[in-house]
Motif scaffolding. Sequence first.
Motif, PDB file in Angstrom:
ATOM      1  N   GLY A  30       0.822  -1.213   0.000  1.00  0.00           N
ATOM      2  CA  GLY A  30       0.000   0.000   0.000  1.00  0.00           C
ATOM      3  C   GLY A  30       0.853   1.258   0.000  1.00  0.00           C
ATOM      4  O   GLY A  30       2.073   1.195   0.094  1.00  0.00           O
ATOM      5  N   PRO A  31       0.205   2.430  -0.110  1.00  0.00           N
ATOM      6  CA  PRO A  31       0.968   3.684  -0.060  1.00  0.00           C
ATOM      7  C   PRO A  31       1.553   3.907   1.332  1.00  0.00           C
ATOM      8  O   PRO A  31       0.997   3.441   2.327  1.00  0.00           O
ATOM      9  N   PRO A  44       0.565  -1.962  11.572  1.00  0.00           N
ATOM     10  CA  PRO A  44       1.622  -2.816  11.015  1.00  0.00           C
ATOM     11  C   PRO A  44       2.333  -2.187   9.816  1.00  0.00           C
ATOM     12  O   PRO A  44       3.512  -2.451   9.585  1.00  0.00           O
ATOM     13  N   ALA A  45       1.638  -1.353   9.042  1.00  0.00           N
ATOM     14  CA  ALA A  45       2.279  -0.706   7.886  1.00  0.00           C
ATOM     15  C   ALA A  45       3.329   0.302   8.347  1.00  0.00           C
ATOM     16  O   ALA A  45       4.376   0.461   7.709  1.00  0.00           O
ATOM     17  N   VAL A  46       3.051   0.974   9.453  1.00  0.00           N
ATOM     18  CA  VAL A  46       4.041   1.906  10.014  1.00  0.00           C
ATOM     19  C   VAL A  46       5.275   1.118  10.460  1.00  0.00           C
ATOM     20  O   VAL A  46       6.414   1.491  10.162  1.00  0.00           O
TER      21      VAL A  46
END
Length: 427
Positions: free
Chosen positions: A13-14, A35-37
């Motif tokens: 993802g972005p 979790p993306a961070v």
Amino acid sequence: MEHCAAIPSAPAGPAPAWDQLIRADHVHGSLYTDPAVYQEELNKIWFRTWVYVGHESEVSNVNDFVMKSIGPEPIIMTRDKSGAIHLLHNRCPHKGNRVCTTEQGSARSFTCPYHGWTFANDGAIKGIPFPSGYEGVDRSELGLGKVARVANYRGFVFGSMAAEGPSLEEHLGGARYALDALCDTSPEGEVQITAGFLKHKVKANWKIVMENETDGYHPSFVHASIFEVADSKIGDLYSAESTAVSRDYGNGHTENDLRPEFRKRDVPLSWFGTTPEKLPDYVARMNAAYGEEKARKIMIDGTPHIMVFPNLFIAEIQMFVIQPVAVNETVQHVTALQFKGAPDLNRRMRQQTMGSVGPAGFLLADDASMYERTQQGVQMKNPEWNYIGRGRHRERRDEDGFLIGDNTDEVPTRGIWRHYKAVMEAA
Ligand code: FES
Ligand SMILES: [Fe+2]
């Protein structure tokens, strides 16, 4: 070398919009839970910038090795037969097994338990069983992955997985002064990491732990019980009246500088809760090493309380190494600092460390319960933001140009987030 790629690829993802999550005096709760961070932090911080790995005294002899980490990745720190220190990825280039399974020891080589490939302690491939299956293959490509850059500041060994970037000295910047002061507490100018590590695992994001290390606001409340039981004067250093200061060294490095209070007391070793009469051997060795005037100054000022971004915390008598293992799970590795040529000081360092952060100690246990409660809290809504503006109106510069505030002010927290944002926004 092709084989150092134990690094997860970028998330699909972005990337998070950092300027919408980090403001001058607010940070968004998702920074601790998303979790993306966390995945972006691995890519931009842990697998790119300088990270503390270990101390050269942990591999003091040729062929010594010790298991360490960079973030969640296991790293073998070795000293080869020429005396050079290497940081090797503990991942077999054949099919990914762990080649080293012991915590520390002495070994000229490591043999993978799966198919028996053997590697020298500088990472080079040494032997492959049934070699006729690899005819024509270039073996120089089949060594262990190496951390791209390894650098040492006064015995503290750091690694960066990026082949290029600022030097370690540039990265440390002003934090070097604090590490120098720490080493100068030894009559021989050297720290030794020889007391063994305790590991504390908490269900909290690593940044909650990092921010807390130089949060001078919480000790009066979280640590009131240990200060009372130990009849300690440490609490006074973190009162609203304290003349100690909080400092932002830049590059995410932060400090509670307690020296103004110790200088006011003007008593050698008061920082350590003792007196020169109780440590006569240490005092004599310091006087012999530095001369009485300088030795007295060093013994009044004491050791620093500094958080070197992102994972090395020097807490006067202990060293903590922060290791993220998941977005909501962190291990703190803690050991008593030991100083070369200071056996009587070292004995007390170990005793005090056991008392404060050992299995029966309150200090870290009290912090740990705050970490876990905070982790639960930052998942909740309304407000979704943490407020980190304490003392912003009274921030000022010290004589070296570093930003400082009162010791209970959130100058360090804001400094950490300023650096974090810059690193995360970098291409
Ligand atoms: S996985 Fe290591 S030798 Fe096969
Ligand atoms: Fe604490």
